[in-house]
Design an enzyme around this catalytic site. Structure first.
Site, PDB file in Angstrom:
ATOM      1  N   LYS A  20       0.886  -1.400   0.105  1.00  0.00           N
ATOM      2  CA  LYS A  20      -0.030  -0.011  -0.049  1.00  0.00           C
ATOM      3  C   LYS A  20       0.891   1.390   0.196  1.00  0.00           C
ATOM      4  O   LYS A  20       0.503   2.115  -0.669  1.00  0.00           O
ATOM      5  CB  LYS A  20      -0.882  -0.009   1.070  1.00  0.00           C
ATOM      6  CG  LYS A  20      -2.103  -1.115   1.219  1.00  0.00           C
ATOM      7  CD  LYS A  20      -3.200  -0.944   2.159  1.00  0.00           C
ATOM      8  CE  LYS A  20      -4.042  -2.201   2.123  1.00  0.00           C
ATOM      9  NZ  LYS A  20      -5.002  -2.348   3.303  1.00  0.00           N
ATOM     10  N   ASP A  43      -9.957   2.196   2.612  1.00  0.00           N
ATOM     11  CA  ASP A  43     -10.161   1.723   3.860  1.00  0.00           C
ATOM     12  C   ASP A  43     -10.830   2.299   4.725  1.00  0.00           C
ATOM     13  O   ASP A  43     -11.741   1.884   5.587  1.00  0.00           O
ATOM     14  CB  ASP A  43      -8.783   1.192   4.393  1.00  0.00           C
ATOM     15  CG  ASP A  43      -8.096  -0.121   3.820  1.00  0.00           C
ATOM     16  OD1 ASP A  43      -8.665  -0.963   3.035  1.00  0.00           O
ATOM     17  OD2 ASP A  43      -6.763   0.080   3.811  1.00  0.00           O
TER      18      ASP A  43
HETATM   19  P1  NAP Z   1       0.568  -3.868  10.379  1.00  0.00           P
HETATM   20  O1  NAP Z   1       0.949  -2.440   9.476  1.00  0.00           O
HETATM   21  O2  NAP Z   1       1.492  -4.847  10.282  1.00  0.00           O
HETATM   22  O3  NAP Z   1       0.149  -3.227  11.923  1.00  0.00           O
HETATM   23  C1  NAP Z   1       0.116  -4.013  12.665  1.00  0.00           C
HETATM   24  C2  NAP Z   1      -0.495  -3.385  14.085  1.00  0.00           C
HETATM   25  O4  NAP Z   1      -0.732  -4.426  15.064  1.00  0.00           O
HETATM   26  C3  NAP Z   1       0.760  -2.443  14.735  1.00  0.00           C
HETATM   27  O5  NAP Z   1      -0.158  -1.317  15.252  1.00  0.00           O
HETATM   28  C4  NAP Z   1       1.357  -3.291  15.748  1.00  0.00           C
HETATM   29  O6  NAP Z   1       1.810  -2.507  17.040  1.00  0.00           O
HETATM   30  C5  NAP Z   1       0.161  -4.054  16.364  1.00  0.00           C
HETATM   31  N1  NAP Z   1       0.521  -5.332  17.167  1.00  0.00           N
HETATM   32  C6  NAP Z   1       0.967  -6.188  16.395  1.00  0.00           C
HETATM   33  N2  NAP Z   1       1.189  -7.346  17.497  1.00  0.00           N
HETATM   34  C7  NAP Z   1       0.622  -6.766  18.639  1.00  0.00           C
HETATM   35  C8  NAP Z   1       0.542  -7.338  19.898  1.00  0.00           C
HETATM   36  N3  NAP Z   1       1.029  -8.566  20.280  1.00  0.00           N
HETATM   37  N4  NAP Z   1      -0.135  -6.229  20.890  1.00  0.00           N
HETATM   38  C9  NAP Z   1      -0.168  -4.964  20.360  1.00  0.00           C
HETATM   39  N5  NAP Z   1      -0.211  -4.670  19.239  1.00  0.00           N
HETATM   40  C10 NAP Z   1       0.260  -5.283  18.200  1.00  0.00           C
HETATM   41  O7  NAP Z   1      -0.770  -4.460   9.842  1.00  0.00           O
HETATM   42  P2  NAP Z   1      -1.930  -3.482   9.076  1.00  0.00           P
HETATM   43  O8  NAP Z   1      -1.803  -3.923   7.495  1.00  0.00           O
HETATM   44  O9  NAP Z   1      -2.237  -2.327   9.526  1.00  0.00           O
HETATM   45  O10 NAP Z   1      -3.336  -4.755   9.388  1.00  0.00           O
HETATM   46  C11 NAP Z   1      -3.514  -4.695  11.034  1.00  0.00           C
HETATM   47  C12 NAP Z   1      -5.010  -5.647  10.950  1.00  0.00           C
HETATM   48  O11 NAP Z   1      -6.073  -4.979  10.130  1.00  0.00           O
HETATM   49  C13 NAP Z   1      -4.974  -6.899  10.323  1.00  0.00           C
HETATM   50  O12 NAP Z   1      -5.384  -7.854  11.164  1.00  0.00           O
HETATM   51  C14 NAP Z   1      -5.713  -6.878   9.074  1.00  0.00           C
HETATM   52  O13 NAP Z   1      -6.648  -8.122   8.756  1.00  0.00           O
HETATM   53  C15 NAP Z   1      -6.654  -5.731   9.263  1.00  0.00           C
HETATM   54  N6  NAP Z   1      -7.272  -5.085   8.176  1.00  0.00           N
HETATM   55  C16 NAP Z   1      -8.562  -5.264   7.972  1.00  0.00           C
HETATM   56  C17 NAP Z   1      -9.285  -4.591   6.807  1.00  0.00           C
HETATM   57  C18 NAP Z   1     -10.662  -5.106   6.638  1.00  0.00           C
HETATM   58  O14 NAP Z   1     -11.328  -4.511   5.469  1.00  0.00           O
HETATM   59  N7  NAP Z   1     -11.298  -5.557   7.500  1.00  0.00           N
HETATM   60  C19 NAP Z   1      -8.395  -3.862   6.037  1.00  0.00           C
HETATM   61  C20 NAP Z   1      -7.253  -3.692   6.411  1.00  0.00           C
HETATM   62  C21 NAP Z   1      -6.544  -4.188   7.535  1.00  0.00           C
HETATM   63  P3  NAP Z   1       3.421  -2.098  16.835  1.00  0.00           P
HETATM   64  O15 NAP Z   1       3.468  -0.688  16.067  1.00  0.00           O
HETATM   65  O16 NAP Z   1       4.092  -1.694  17.945  1.00  0.00           O
HETATM   66  O17 NAP Z   1       4.160  -3.145  15.766  1.00  0.00           O
END
Ligand code: NAP
Length: 302
Positions: free
Chosen positions: A88, A124
């Site tokens: 992205k 999103d």
């Molecule tokens: P990302 O950029 O890798 O971000 C992951 C986030 O989760 C970061 O803020 C990270 O914190 C946090 N995190 C990871 N492990 C953690 C833990 N053990 N405790 C607390 N926080 C933790 O991922 P992303 O692309 O944003 O995606 C995140 C989620 O959004 C996914 O589950 C995805 O399925 C969902 N999503 C859903 C949709 C939808 O249409 N429903 C669309 C987009 C994304 P740190 O910064 O500290 O690492």
């Protein structure tokens, strides 16, 4: 329709592999990995429902091939593409123009081909707004909102959208607190000059603030695995909370289960997935998406 996973090289070779499909493949999702993507199912349902002679396919694109694959879309006769993890931010860097919200979010998830130009959008945040309206009959602008995982890609896009909506209060939470702090500093202008607060992901700190929050959004990746630890201690949840978990990978996450156990209203990320897809369709075709056909394909009712 087929469930083949195409590769970037097939775009770089001019796109014949897509033209020979029936119907021709003219839309896609780029990802690495991409096999898990649910987008072809509901986008193809939408194309069929609208009688559009095109299909939507998965393309496995590695980060080093992203720019060339995007640049190859016009000569391969593509209408556009979605991009998902990890592309992205790279897509934003590659497109010729991006809408304001995509630029602020630091991410593009929808690309439109206009002549030889690539225009970047991000559906999103707008998809999340529609999901909240549908699941809770509520508007983000009327709510005090906490975003968990605000420092991640989805969390940033959602936080930017909530600030632009000027919701009643905005609290950004992230495990790495410095990311939430930096984003909170950036967003105050969009938030009508008011303070965007930030908190570390610490149970005691969350507990102190949660009694003054209406909508809790999990945008972190916690909950993707069935045995993930609880994101918020169950005793901090209130029956009046609206809980939206963007995670949809494992059915009902622990957060959704804990919320439902006390009688709070909760929803998982399927509705956001549906609405961000419907918005992509509307951007590509300038017409309303056939939402019920898309929903039926997504939930397996078609
Ligand atoms: P990302 O950029 O890798 O971000 C992951 C986030 O989760 C970061 O803020 C990270 O914190 C946090 N995190 C990871 N492990 C953690 C833990 N053990 N405790 C607390 N926080 C933790 O991922 P992303 O692309 O944003 O995606 C995140 C989620 O959004 C996914 O589950 C995805 O399925 C969902 N999503 C859903 C949709 C939808 O249409 N429903 C669309 C987009 C994304 P740190 O910064 O500290 O690492």
């Amino acid at each position: 329709m087929n469930d083949v996973i195409f590769v970037a090289a097939e775009l770089l070779k001019g796109g014949d592999a897509f033209r020979v499909q029936t119907p021709p493949a003219r839309l896609s999702v780029f990802g690495d990995p991409v096999a898990h993507s649910k987008s072809p199912g509901f986008h193809n349902a939408a194309l069929r429902a609208c009688g559009i002679d095109a299909q939507y396919v998965k393309i496995h694109v590695r980060p080093e091939d992203l720019t060339a694959a995007l640049r190859a879309l016009p000569s391969a006769d593509f209408i556009g593409t979605n991009v998902t993890i990890p592309h992205k931010a790279g897509a934003l860097a590659t497109v010729d123009e991006a809408v304001d919200y995509a630029r602020k979010s630091g991410a593009v998830n929808t690309v439109v081909v206009e002549g030889n130009k690539l225009i970047g959008h991000n559906t999103d945040g707008p998809g999340l707004l529609r999901a909240i309206r549908e699941d809770f009959s509520a508007d983000v602008r009327d709510l005090r909102v906490m975003v968990l995982g605000a420092g991640g890609g989805a969390g940033r896009a959602i936080s930017v959208q909530c600030a632009m909506e000027k919701c009643q209060r905005l609290v950004l939470v992230n495990r790495t607190h410095s990311k939430a702090q930096a984003l909170a500093g950036e967003l105050s202008e969009d938030f009508g000059g008011r303070l965007v607060e930030s908190l570390p992901h610490d149970p005691a700190a969350l507990h102190a603030v949660l009694s003054e929050i209406d909508l809790i959004i999990n945008a972190s990746s916690v909950g993707m695995k069935a045995d993930d630890a609880p994101l918020i201690p169950a005793e901090s949840l209130k029956t009046t909370h609206l809980i939206y978990d963007t995670v949809y990978a494992s059915g009902k996450s622990r957060l959704v289960q804990d919320a439902e156990a006390i009688g709070a209203r909760a929803a998982n990320g399927l509705s956001m997935l549906l609405h961000q897809g419907a918005l992509s369709f509307e951007i590509w075709f300038g017409q309303r998406a056939p939402l019920e056909a898309m929903r039926a394909a997504l939930t397996g009712d078609s």
